[in-house]
Design a protein around this motif. Sequence first.
Motif, PDB file in Angstrom:
ATOM      1  N   GLU A  95       0.821  -1.205   0.000  1.00  0.00           N
ATOM      2  CA  GLU A  95       0.000   0.000   0.000  1.00  0.00           C
ATOM      3  C   GLU A  95       0.862   1.265   0.000  1.00  0.00           C
ATOM      4  O   GLU A  95       0.555   2.241  -0.687  1.00  0.00           O
ATOM      5  N   ALA A  96       1.960   1.264   0.757  1.00  0.00           N
ATOM      6  CA  ALA A  96       2.867   2.420   0.777  1.00  0.00           C
ATOM      7  C   ALA A  96       3.480   2.642  -0.594  1.00  0.00           C
ATOM      8  O   ALA A  96       3.601   3.776  -1.057  1.00  0.00           O
ATOM      9  N   VAL A  97       3.865   1.564  -1.250  1.00  0.00           N
ATOM     10  CA  VAL A  97       4.443   1.674  -2.594  1.00  0.00           C
ATOM     11  C   VAL A  97       3.400   2.229  -3.566  1.00  0.00           C
ATOM     12  O   VAL A  97       3.700   3.104  -4.378  1.00  0.00           O
ATOM     13  N   ARG A  98       2.172   1.731  -3.473  1.00  0.00           N
ATOM     14  CA  ARG A  98       1.102   2.204  -4.367  1.00  0.00           C
ATOM     15  C   ARG A  98       0.863   3.693  -4.179  1.00  0.00           C
ATOM     16  O   ARG A  98       0.727   4.450  -5.144  1.00  0.00           O
ATOM     17  N   ARG A  99       0.812   4.143  -2.918  1.00  0.00           N
ATOM     18  CA  ARG A  99       0.600   5.576  -2.650  1.00  0.00           C
ATOM     19  C   ARG A  99       1.761   6.404  -3.200  1.00  0.00           C
ATOM     20  O   ARG A  99       1.558   7.475  -3.764  1.00  0.00           O
ATOM     21  N   ALA A 100       2.989   5.896  -3.006  1.00  0.00           N
ATOM     22  CA  ALA A 100       4.172   6.622  -3.486  1.00  0.00           C
ATOM     23  C   ALA A 100       4.163   6.754  -5.003  1.00  0.00           C
ATOM     24  O   ALA A 100       4.453   7.820  -5.551  1.00  0.00           O
ATOM     25  N   VAL A 101       3.818   5.677  -5.696  1.00  0.00           N
ATOM     26  CA  VAL A 101       3.779   5.711  -7.161  1.00  0.00           C
ATOM     27  C   VAL A 101       2.729   6.713  -7.638  1.00  0.00           C
ATOM     28  O   VAL A 101       2.979   7.513  -8.549  1.00  0.00           O
ATOM     29  N   THR A 102       1.566   6.702  -7.022  1.00  0.00           N
ATOM     30  CA  THR A 102       0.504   7.640  -7.394  1.00  0.00           C
ATOM     31  C   THR A 102       0.951   9.080  -7.195  1.00  0.00           C
ATOM     32  O   THR A 102       0.720   9.955  -8.041  1.00  0.00           O
ATOM     33  N   GLU A 103       1.631   9.345  -6.063  1.00  0.00           N
ATOM     34  CA  GLU A 103       2.092  10.702  -5.761  1.00  0.00           C
ATOM     35  C   GLU A 103       3.152  11.168  -6.746  1.00  0.00           C
ATOM     36  O   GLU A 103       3.146  12.312  -7.207  1.00  0.00           O
ATOM     37  N   VAL A 104       4.094  10.288  -7.098  1.00  0.00           N
ATOM     38  CA  VAL A 104       5.138  10.653  -8.056  1.00  0.00           C
ATOM     39  C   VAL A 104       4.519  10.972  -9.409  1.00  0.00           C
ATOM     40  O   VAL A 104       4.856  11.970 -10.051  1.00  0.00           O
ATOM     41  N   ARG A 105       3.606  10.145  -9.864  1.00  0.00           N
ATOM     42  CA  ARG A 105       2.954  10.390 -11.156  1.00  0.00           C
ATOM     43  C   ARG A 105       2.198  11.722 -11.152  1.00  0.00           C
ATOM     44  O   ARG A 105       2.221  12.468 -12.128  1.00  0.00           O
ATOM     45  N   ARG A 106       1.516  11.999 -10.036  1.00  0.00           N
ATOM     46  CA  ARG A 106       0.773  13.261  -9.926  1.00  0.00           C
ATOM     47  C   ARG A 106       1.727  14.452 -10.018  1.00  0.00           C
ATOM     48  O   ARG A 106       1.465  15.427 -10.726  1.00  0.00           O
TER      49      ARG A 106
END
Length: 201
Positions: A95-106
């Motif tokens: 879940e932490a990785v998923r949130r991080a990936v979403t934030e970087v893309r944003r």
Amino acid sequence: GILTPGEGFEIVGEARDGAECVAMATRLKPDLVLTDLDMPRLDGIEVARLIMQDAPLPIIIFSPSEAAHRKNVLFRATEVGALDVLLKPDMGSVEAVRRAVTEVRRHIRLMAPIKVVRRRPSAPAGSDAVMPGGSKIVRLVALAASTGGPDAILRCLRGLPPTAGWPILVVQHMAEPFIADFARWLEQGLRLKVRVAEHGA
């Protein structure tokens, strides 16, 4: 990966060290450069400085959280022209990785369209009045900034006459962990007393 063609991203080059990153950015002119703070030959700050002097591009730097605080990374990065610093996330869970990936893309989507300009090395760096009728005029300086703002704020404040003596209010869009560091960084750069605002102050 964090960036995939299916998500609308295209990776035009991957550098093995800071010097190669500068050379590739200058040659390929991507929409945005992602760089790490810690790299062989040149660190992320130096990479950003060289790119912004010669072939300016939007730049985001990744930094470990402890290094960001210890080395004033955000302020040094924006001073040389980088748009933002992203803290490397905790990769302890899916879940932490998923949130991080979403934030970087944003962040990439927000930063890539920003127009940047060549950045040259920086040079080192009143009283109240009364209107007719007795009404008091209080003079103050108010500045507000978003992405890339810390260096712009520092430059503006350095341009004020030292004898002005006006209160200065600064609003800077910034992640909570950086706010106290920002105040200390301004204080060192301006030789003025800088405090984080508190409710009711």
